[in-house]
Design an enzyme around this catalytic site. Structure first.
Site, PDB file in Angstrom:
ATOM      1  N   HIS A  67       0.867  -1.196   0.000  1.00 14.78           N
ATOM      2  CA  HIS A  67       0.000   0.000   0.000  1.00 14.78           C
ATOM      3  C   HIS A  67       0.891   1.229   0.000  1.00 14.78           C
ATOM      4  CE1 HIS A  67      -3.863   2.123   1.315  1.00 14.78           C
ATOM      5  NE2 HIS A  67      -2.948   3.081   1.199  1.00 14.78           N
ATOM      6  N   HIS A 122       1.542   5.359  -1.665  1.00 14.20           N
ATOM      7  CA  HIS A 122       1.205   6.546  -2.461  1.00 14.20           C
ATOM      8  C   HIS A 122       2.503   7.165  -2.959  1.00 14.20           C
ATOM      9  CE1 HIS A 122      -2.983   6.672  -0.938  1.00 14.20           C
ATOM     10  NE2 HIS A 122      -2.425   6.156   0.154  1.00 14.20           N
ATOM     11  N   ARG A 129       2.363   9.571  -5.655  1.00 12.91           N
ATOM     12  CA  ARG A 129       2.029  10.822  -6.371  1.00 12.91           C
ATOM     13  C   ARG A 129       2.631  10.784  -7.781  1.00 12.91           C
ATOM     14  NH1 ARG A 129      -1.268  10.878  -2.143  1.00 12.91           N
ATOM     15  NH2 ARG A 129      -0.398  11.787  -0.261  1.00 12.91           N
ATOM     16  N   ASN A 147      -4.999   7.290  -6.144  1.00  7.32           N
ATOM     17  CA  ASN A 147      -5.709   8.553  -5.841  1.00  7.32           C
ATOM     18  C   ASN A 147      -4.877   9.782  -6.178  1.00  7.32           C
ATOM     19  OD1 ASN A 147      -3.955   7.980  -3.679  1.00  7.32           O
ATOM     20  ND2 ASN A 147      -5.178   9.177  -2.237  1.00  7.32           N
ATOM     21  N   LYS A 196      -9.301  -0.272  -6.098  1.00  9.63           N
ATOM     22  CA  LYS A 196      -9.356   0.382  -4.784  1.00  9.63           C
ATOM     23  C   LYS A 196     -10.688   1.091  -4.603  1.00  9.63           C
ATOM     24  CE  LYS A 196      -7.819   2.136  -0.889  1.00  9.63           C
ATOM     25  NZ  LYS A 196      -6.742   3.037  -0.536  1.00  9.63           N
ATOM     26  N   HIS A 254     -10.551   1.287   1.490  1.00  6.96           N
ATOM     27  CA  HIS A 254     -10.351   2.294   2.540  1.00  6.96           C
ATOM     28  C   HIS A 254     -11.600   2.204   3.411  1.00  6.96           C
ATOM     29  CE1 HIS A 254      -8.773   6.178   4.222  1.00  6.96           C
ATOM     30  NE2 HIS A 254      -9.956   6.041   4.791  1.00  6.96           N
ATOM     31  N   HIS A 285      -4.690  -0.435   5.807  1.00  7.55           N
ATOM     32  CA  HIS A 285      -4.298   0.355   6.997  1.00  7.55           C
ATOM     33  C   HIS A 285      -5.316   0.212   8.141  1.00  7.55           C
ATOM     34  CE1 HIS A 285      -7.019   3.015   4.848  1.00  7.55           C
ATOM     35  NE2 HIS A 285      -6.099   3.390   3.986  1.00  7.55           N
ATOM     36  N   LEU A 308      -5.244   9.300   7.769  1.00  7.68           N
ATOM     37  CA  LEU A 308      -6.557   8.644   7.834  1.00  7.68           C
ATOM     38  C   LEU A 308      -6.431   7.192   7.413  1.00  7.68           C
ATOM     39  CD1 LEU A 308      -8.824  11.470   6.383  1.00  7.68           C
ATOM     40  CD2 LEU A 308      -8.820  10.588   8.734  1.00  7.68           C
ATOM     41  N   ASP A 311       1.406   2.648   3.603  1.00  5.02           N
ATOM     42  CA  ASP A 311       0.567   3.832   3.406  1.00  5.02           C
ATOM     43  C   ASP A 311       1.402   5.112   3.420  1.00  5.02           C
ATOM     44  OD1 ASP A 311      -1.719   5.206   2.789  1.00  5.02           O
ATOM     45  OD2 ASP A 311      -2.478   5.299   4.834  1.00  5.02           O
ATOM     46  N   ALA A 360      -4.368  14.771   5.206  1.00  5.67           N
ATOM     47  CA  ALA A 360      -4.050  13.529   5.921  1.00  5.67           C
ATOM     48  C   ALA A 360      -2.958  12.784   5.180  1.00  5.67           C
ATOM     49  CB  ALA A 360      -5.302  12.665   5.997  1.00  5.67           C
TER      50      ALA A 360
HETATM   51  O1  DOR Z   1      -3.603   9.492   5.493  1.00  6.56           O
HETATM   52  C1  DOR Z   1      -3.921   9.182   4.369  1.00  6.56           C
HETATM   53  N1  DOR Z   1      -3.325   9.724   3.298  1.00  6.56           N
HETATM   54  N2  DOR Z   1      -4.909   8.309   4.202  1.00  6.56           N
HETATM   55  C2  DOR Z   1      -5.410   8.036   2.998  1.00  6.56           C
HETATM   56  O2  DOR Z   1      -6.317   7.258   2.922  1.00  6.56           O
HETATM   57  C3  DOR Z   1      -4.895   8.732   1.800  1.00  6.56           C
HETATM   58  C4  DOR Z   1      -3.547   9.217   1.997  1.00  6.56           C
HETATM   59  C5  DOR Z   1      -3.129  10.206   0.950  1.00  6.56           C
HETATM   60  O3  DOR Z   1      -3.339   9.946  -0.233  1.00  6.56           O
HETATM   61  O4  DOR Z   1      -2.572  11.228   1.324  1.00  6.56           O
HETATM   62 ZN    ZN Z   2      -3.410   5.033   1.518  1.00  6.12          ZN
END
Ligand code: DOR
Ligand code: ZN
Length: 348
Positions: free
Chosen positions: A15, A17, A19, A43, A101, A138, A176, A221, A249, A265
């Site tokens: 999991h 991210h 970007r 995302n 997702k 999520h 998470h 989150l 995460d 978050a």
């Molecule tokens: O804390 C988080 N950040 N939780 C998520 O579900 C998304 C993530 C983000 O993309 O920043």
């Molecule tokens: Zn995430």
């Protein structure tokens, strides 16, 4: 006997991210130096909702990857009310994506195109159940009237349990996970269901968020919960049970956004992830279970071959970098500047 060094098979981050553009380029080296593969969250500001977006995002990741590392990004499809079974099925069989997702609309960063009502994507669930494609969730309710600390529990009760009942063959990863109750659900419905556990949810509780004042860099989150949940997560992760595995995460945001009037978050944990997991497993006297959690359980759940190389961690305290620079801004590193008892010795 104290173990002060451990070599494990190359791990997977299930999991992550990354970007895109300049953030991708600065954060990616931290992941590829620790992990052989990662399940990439879709995302982005323009979410990865189609095969062609996923292919170009995968190419962008691969071309940003430092040459000395053999890294495999595993792409996921961002579900919306408009997603078609055809896109899901074709992309899965063409090995474009490994999973889809589910973000309930509005639950987190860039989830404004998420699913408004699970009933609307019933054909997607049927399709995924039929083809054996994992659904990554999520798991928080989108109802913002619900107390933020209860949103995971309410989602599990109102949405997950009916989903499990209705689609009994659907493979699910609860991402998470943060509560004792969710751990119980994962255990009860395994092996068709699994849970990823982040390093920060095993190191922070909800009080840590307010230690000496609000700590925006500890805000993510789902939000960190009470201490007994944190302790339960540590026990679950280090238990060796095959239904729990790594999902860091890692979620980078610029400092200017984290320290603004509306903090996003997400915690950037990629630079210190494996060292933090090793520390937790050592503290729980469970270093012998680290390889299962890091390198075996996730691969087996996804039906992927195990990675070939190894990574060696040793108990050799090192001070990690505080921030990484990006243009005239920066990203704050989880535990940055701290003396971390475990470090990565080598990586073959
Ligand atoms: O804390 C988080 N950040 N939780 C998520 O579900 C998304 C993530 C983000 O993309 O920043
Ligand atoms: Zn995430």
């Amino acid at each position: 006997m104290t173990i002060n060094s451990i070599t494990i098979r190359k791990p997977d981050d299930c999991h992550l991210h990354l970007r895109d553009d300049s953030i991708l380029r600065v954060v990616l080296p931290y992941t590829v130096s620790q992990f052989a593969r990662a399940v990439i969250m879709p995302n982005l500001v323009t979410p990865i909702t189609t095969i062609s977006l996923a292919e170009s995002y995968r190419n962008e990741i691969l071309t940003s990857c430092p040459g000395e590392f053999d890294f495999h990004p595993l792409m996921t499809c961002y579900l919306t009310d408009m997603t078609t079974p055809k896109e899901i099925e074709f992309g899965f069989f063409e090995n474009v994506w490994v999973a889809a997702k589910l973000y309930p609309i509005g639950v987190t960063t860039n989830s404004n195109q998420g699913v408004t009502d699970l009933i609307k994507i019933a054909p997607i669930f049927e399709c995924m159940e039929k083809i054996g494609m994992p659904l990554l969730i999520h798991g928080e309710t989108a109802n913002s009237d619900i107390d933020i600390f209860d949103r995971e529990a309410v989602f599990m009760e109102n949405s997950l349990l009916p989903l499990l009942k209705r689609y009994q063959g659907l493979k699910i990863v609860l991402e998470h996970i943060t509560t004792n109750e969710t751990i119980d659900i994962v255990r009860k419905y395994a092996p068709r269901i699994a849970g990823t556990i982040t390093p920060h949810h095993m190191m922070l509780n909800r009080t840590s968020l307010f230690q000496g004042g609000f700590q925006p860099h500890h805000y993510c989150l789902p939000i960190a919960k009470r201490e007994y949940h944190r302790l339960a997560l540590r026990k679950a992760a280090t238990s060796g049970e095959s239904c729990f595995f790594i999902g860091t995460d890692s979620a980078p945001h610029l400092r200017s956004i984290k320290e603004s009037s509306c903090c996003s978050a997400g915690i950037f944990v990629a630079a210190t992830a494996l060292q933090s997991y090793a520390q937790i497993f050592a503290e729980e006297c469970a270093l012998n279970q680290l390889e299962a959690f890091a390198s075996l359980n996730g691969a087996r759940f996804y039906g992927l071959p195990l990675n070939k190389g190894t990574v060696t961690l040793e108990q050799n305290p090192s001070r990690v970098l505080k921030t990484i620079t990006i243009g005239d801004d920066e990203i704050v590193v989880f535990r940055g500047g701290e003396l971390i008892p475990w470090s990565i010795k080598n990586n073959k």
